[in-house]
Scaffold this motif. Structure first.
Motif, mmCIF file in Angstrom:
data_model
loop_
_atom_site.group_PDB
_atom_site.id
_atom_site.type_symbol
_atom_site.label_atom_id
_atom_site.label_comp_id
_atom_site.label_asym_id
_atom_site.label_seq_id
_atom_site.Cartn_x
_atom_site.Cartn_y
_atom_site.Cartn_z
ATOM 1 N N GLU A 237 0.804 -1.222 0.000
ATOM 2 C CA GLU A 237 0.000 0.000 0.000
ATOM 3 C C GLU A 237 0.838 1.272 0.000
ATOM 4 O O GLU A 237 0.387 2.326 -0.455
ATOM 5 C CB GLU A 237 -0.918 0.012 1.234
ATOM 6 C CG GLU A 237 -1.939 -1.108 1.243
ATOM 7 C CD GLU A 237 -2.715 -1.153 2.545
ATOM 8 O OE1 GLU A 237 -2.264 -0.519 3.525
ATOM 9 O OE2 GLU A 237 -3.768 -1.801 2.596
ATOM 10 N N THR A 238 2.069 1.191 0.513
ATOM 11 C CA THR A 238 2.914 2.381 0.633
ATOM 12 C C THR A 238 4.093 2.376 -0.328
ATOM 13 O O THR A 238 4.451 3.410 -0.891
ATOM 14 C CB THR A 238 3.454 2.507 2.072
ATOM 15 O OG1 THR A 238 2.363 2.469 2.993
ATOM 16 C CG2 THR A 238 4.217 3.815 2.251
ATOM 17 N N TRP A 243 4.530 5.844 -8.100
ATOM 18 C CA TRP A 243 3.464 6.804 -7.842
ATOM 19 C C TRP A 243 3.172 6.911 -6.343
ATOM 20 O O TRP A 243 3.022 8.010 -5.804
ATOM 21 C CB TRP A 243 2.206 6.407 -8.605
ATOM 22 C CG TRP A 243 0.960 7.126 -8.198
ATOM 23 C CD1 TRP A 243 -0.176 6.575 -7.689
ATOM 24 C CD2 TRP A 243 0.712 8.545 -8.278
ATOM 25 N NE1 TRP A 243 -1.115 7.546 -7.432
ATOM 26 C CE2 TRP A 243 -0.607 8.774 -7.789
ATOM 27 C CE3 TRP A 243 1.458 9.636 -8.695
ATOM 28 C CZ2 TRP A 243 -1.171 10.037 -7.715
ATOM 29 C CZ3 TRP A 243 0.890 10.902 -8.617
ATOM 30 C CH2 TRP A 243 -0.403 11.095 -8.140
ATOM 31 N N LEU A 244 3.123 5.783 -5.646
ATOM 32 C CA LEU A 244 2.853 5.800 -4.209
ATOM 33 C C LEU A 244 3.995 6.468 -3.447
ATOM 34 O O LEU A 244 3.778 7.215 -2.488
ATOM 35 C CB LEU A 244 2.650 4.369 -3.697
ATOM 36 C CG LEU A 244 1.349 3.681 -4.138
ATOM 37 C CD1 LEU A 244 1.352 2.216 -3.720
ATOM 38 C CD2 LEU A 244 0.133 4.397 -3.581
ATOM 39 N N LEU A 247 3.692 10.185 -3.870
ATOM 40 C CA LEU A 247 2.667 10.729 -2.984
ATOM 41 C C LEU A 247 3.193 10.872 -1.561
ATOM 42 O O LEU A 247 2.845 11.821 -0.858
ATOM 43 C CB LEU A 247 1.429 9.829 -2.997
ATOM 44 C CG LEU A 247 0.567 9.879 -4.259
ATOM 45 C CD1 LEU A 247 -0.569 8.860 -4.171
ATOM 46 C CD2 LEU A 247 -0.003 11.275 -4.481
ATOM 47 N N ILE A 458 -7.960 3.193 -0.519
ATOM 48 C CA ILE A 458 -6.686 3.825 -0.166
ATOM 49 C C ILE A 458 -6.570 3.795 1.353
ATOM 50 O O ILE A 458 -6.985 4.712 2.050
ATOM 51 C CB ILE A 458 -6.607 5.273 -0.682
ATOM 52 C CG1 ILE A 458 -6.716 5.297 -2.199
ATOM 53 C CG2 ILE A 458 -5.296 5.921 -0.257
ATOM 54 C CD1 ILE A 458 -6.664 6.686 -2.800
ATOM 55 N N ASN A 460 -3.727 3.575 2.847
ATOM 56 C CA ASN A 460 -2.402 4.107 3.134
ATOM 57 C C ASN A 460 -2.531 5.603 3.386
ATOM 58 O O ASN A 460 -2.851 6.364 2.471
ATOM 59 C CB ASN A 460 -1.492 3.808 1.933
ATOM 60 C CG ASN A 460 -0.234 4.648 1.906
ATOM 61 O OD1 ASN A 460 0.156 5.253 2.909
ATOM 62 N ND2 ASN A 460 0.405 4.688 0.756
ATOM 63 N N ALA A 463 -0.571 8.042 0.952
ATOM 64 C CA ALA A 463 -1.165 8.252 -0.369
ATOM 65 C C ALA A 463 -2.380 9.163 -0.273
ATOM 66 O O ALA A 463 -2.555 10.082 -1.085
ATOM 67 C CB ALA A 463 -1.561 6.910 -0.989
#
Length: 498
Positions: A237-238, A243-244, A247, A458, A460, A463
């Protein structure tokens, strides 16, 4: 020679006595609530740089990030690599504005700063309420401290929470921001020292029984999904994609506008010191997150089948690597990382009530003298200190899995709401009250809609916060363009009306 537990208690007593000494020094410098809240224009740039760097780092950097590295491997090092860069980068936008407004208008808190910048009581009160989310941050620090007490000193986890509450509560109660700054500067120096020690141990593969190359090979064997050849963890998730990670970087740009950090710009002696402050903050803030390498070292040093909570890896590693006295000294240095953030958080949370609600919202409606109002405000600040710590302590009784992620539940809500009004508003004189209100509301709603289970998947907070920051700033820009005229100067107009 004594055990780790023995030396930990001896050094803890020395540490507590030293913190109480600085608490008394802070009390002698605290004559009113402005002193308690800001310690305005009282300290040099290196001192405040140590305080800010220590406040940025916290127990998350010294225990949470090594825990993530130990559990997930090298891809989690994106966090300590990027967050100091993003945080200092963000300071370039708003540090001067906060300092200048503080000196000209007597601003004490970030909610008050934004309320003054846009001449809006609504913004001040709403942001004060949102800033109460800092309680998540306090909780994570208490968990980190209690974990240190449990592993290094053999005390029950709950007793560790109680000891932490008593120590922090005592010196913050006495001297507020002055005590916060004096203790954090010393704690910051200890933290830099321990980070350097950890880096040296990693580079020399200390405790692994082999050289650097053999250590890397051991890490690859034990964490095949997270060795140094891996940049991302598919599906995570992180750290699952570029892209993550991007963020995560964006989420940290407004990180220093949190109330417990933003008010430190008001404590530096002069606006002329800000360049030196930012330079030294960059140096210290870059060194401290290298603690994450301790988690990678632990993969090679600790037994492959060891069963420990990830956030406990650093004290466990110290016990394994060093003689009792040195292990205990390093443990106290980690404890200082926890307290250096906790005390500033507590001061900021008490000011949400004492300054932003009582002094600015309630006092104007009461028929009392300024002297009496100031005395009541200072009493609210001091009484609020143990109340905040007790509330956080009760929640901390059930520790989260990852401190670094848990504390961001609250931080994400704060940075998403303030990114537009503060970052854009500090740079753009055209920014006005209407655009700030729209941006704050949209940014706040965006974060919670994205983070809570409303179908966006989402979970995370980095994010969700990164997207919230982007949405807040874009909304601010669009709103300013729609609601104002070209070359309109709303900063000068606000200052003239104050």
């Amino acid at each position: 020679m004594g055990s780790v537990v023995f030396w930990s208690w001896v050094l803890l007593i020395v540490f507590v006595v030293m913190m109480m000494f600085f608490g008394v020094m802070g009390m002698k410098r605290t004559h009113n609530n402005d002193d308690f809240a800001t310690a305005r224009s009282s300290y040099g740039p290196i001192t405040i740089a140590l305080v800010i760097a220590a406040g940025i780092s916290s127990g998350s950097t010294f225990m949470g990030m090594p825990g993530l590295a130990f559990d997930l491997g090298a891809p989690s090092l994106w966090y300590p690599l990027l967050y100091p860069v993003a945080t200092v980068f963000g300071m370039l936008f708003f540090a001067k504005a906060i300092k200048d407004y503080g000196d000209k208008l007597g601003t004490r808190t970030i909610p008050e700063f934004i309320g003054n910048r846009y001449n809006s009581d609504f913004l001040r009160v709403v942001l004060a309420i949102i800033s109460a989310l800092l309680i998540f941050y306090v909780i994570s620090q208490l968990v980190a401290a209690a974990t240190m007490f449990q592993i290094m000193m053999g005390v029950d986890y709950k007793v560790g929470i109680l000891i932490t509450i008593i120590v922090i509560g005592a010196y913050v109660f006495m001297g507020g921001s002055h005590s916060d700054i004096l203790t954090d500067a010393v704690q910051g120096m200890l933290m830099v020292l321990i980070a350097v020690v950890v880096v040296a141990c990693f580079i020399t593969a200390f405790g692994t029984g082999g050289g650097f190359g053999e250590m890397i090979q051991t890490i690859q064997e034990r964490r095949p999904e997270g060795h140094f050849g891996k940049l991302f963890i598919p599906g995570d998730e992180t750290y699952g994609s570029l892209w993550l990670v991007l963020l995560l970087f964006i989420a940290h740009i407004p990180f220093a506008i949190q109330p417990h950090l933003g008010n430190k710009f008001m404590a530096v002696k002069s606006s002329r010191d800000l360049k030196k402050l930012l330079m030294w903050t960059t140096v210290f803030a870059t060194i401290l997150p290298l603690m994450g390498l301790g988690g990678m070292l632990a993969i090679a040093v600790l037994p492959g089948d060891i069963d420990i909570r990830p956030d406990a890896v650093i004290p466990t590693l110290f016990t394994e690597l060093f003689p009792p006295f040195i292990a205990a000294f390093l443990a106290i240095a980690v404890l200082s990382a926890v307290m250096s953030t906790s005390d500033g958080l507590v001061v900021s949370l008490t000011q949400l009530v004492a300054n932003d609600l009582f002094r600015l919202s309630i006092v104007p409606r009461l028929n009392i003298s300024q002297k009496k109002a100031e005395r009541i405000e200072l009493n609210i600040s001091r009484v609020g200190t143990p109340i905040v710590l007790i509330i956080a302590g009760l929640v901390a009784l059930n520790p989260p899995q990852y401190l670094s992620i848990f504390m961001w539940i609250g931080i994400g809500g704060i940075v998403s709401s303030t990114a537009g009004p503060l970052v854009i508003g500090s740079l753009w004189k055209r920014a006005n009250k209407t655009s700030a209100i729209i941006s704050l509301l949209v940014g706040t709603a965006a974060y919670w809609i994205l983070y809570l289970p409303f179908g966006f998947d989402i979970s995370n907070p980095f994010a969700a916060a990164g997207l919230g920051v982007i949405i807040s700033m874009v909304t601010m820009i669009i709103s300013v363009l729609i609601t104002t005229k070209k070359n309109e100067d709303n900063i000068t107009e606000v200052l003239e009306n104050k």
